[in-house]
Design an enzyme around this catalytic site. Sequence first.
Site, PDB file in Angstrom:
ATOM      1  CB  SER A  35      -0.951   0.011   1.199  1.00 42.32           C
ATOM      2  OG  SER A  35      -2.017  -0.884   1.003  1.00 42.32           O
ATOM      3  CE  LYS A  72      -3.783   0.694  -1.066  1.00 39.11           C
ATOM      4  NZ  LYS A  72      -4.560   0.375   0.142  1.00 39.11           N
ATOM      5  CE1 TYR A  86      -3.887  -1.078  -5.790  1.00 36.32           C
ATOM      6  CE2 TYR A  86      -4.370  -3.359  -5.222  1.00 36.32           C
ATOM      7  CZ  TYR A  86      -4.201  -2.037  -4.844  1.00 36.32           C
ATOM      8  OH  TYR A  86      -4.353  -1.681  -3.529  1.00 36.32           O
ATOM      9  CB  VAL A  96      -0.197  -5.840   4.328  1.00 37.44           C
ATOM     10  CG1 VAL A  96      -1.429  -5.042   4.714  1.00 37.44           C
ATOM     11  CG2 VAL A  96      -0.210  -6.222   2.861  1.00 37.44           C
TER      12      VAL A  96
END
Length: 308
Positions: free
Chosen positions: A65, A68, A192, A262
């Site tokens: 993440s 992002k 992604y 994570v």
Amino acid sequence: MPCRTTKELNELVQEAKKYTGKGKVADYIPALAKAHHEELSVAIFHDDGTCVSAGDVKQKLTLQSVSKVLTLALALMDYGEEAVFSKVGYEPTGDPFNSIVKLEFSPSKPLNPMINAGALAVTHMIKGKNEEERFERILTFIQQLAGNSAIGYSAEVAESEYRTSDLNRALCYFMKQHGVIDEDIEELLRVYTKQCAIEMDCLDLARIGCVLAMDGVEPRTNLRLIPASVARLCKTFMVTCGMYNASGEFAVRVGIPAKSGVSGGIMGSVPNRFGIGIFGPALDEKGNSIGGTKLLEIMSAKYNMSMF
């Protein structure tokens, strides 16, 4: 320039390591389950180009993440604020990062770019004529930010995530039904999951954090890599949403822009001072590195890092 290890920073890492036994690695992604939960390392990259570190900072981690923030910067540079935020909102959420609940209440767009739904909507906006070109643009941009053209991605982690992406598929189909995205879902997921599997070490992460800390300027070359307005937007989302649904507590206890993943990575940006890269794969119940979060709390108190 190699990182200099300091006794003081190593002592802080050893203190924070005591908390790693209370966490667990992200075993819902099989490739990440192989990590050793007791590991903890940190690199700090200063605005003058010097670096200090503690722990095994050459240990590779995947961005997850943390990516992002960087795809958000790229999309904002491609399209501008108005276009990007017509597809994704600005608001924090108290729900888990992979929740579908808020989409059901507000189906027009995800609440913010740091939850999975919002990040998928942002990746959908990355320009390119096919998935290979779109991923290559993301990877090249991240290589530039880190000053390291050798950065690649873990095919094993990307494939592992792709095979276990049913919840993200559900988010994508929900958004496609409501016109937030309009492309082939499997293509978007392949881009992604590769984006999340981009692999680097703590020093690379600290260098990127430093670029954001300096409002988009690379301190060693003085080159502007990100417009100042985009860097400030990204840091704002890091403060309000960067540590999942523990962002409020983190702002109180640490008080810097930060983004976790994570895999156990955390990228921090102390405005106008330095960037921080942390790897500690043992996670708390919110999905943040438990040792890394504690380390940042200790460092913030000792080095007066809070921006508040």
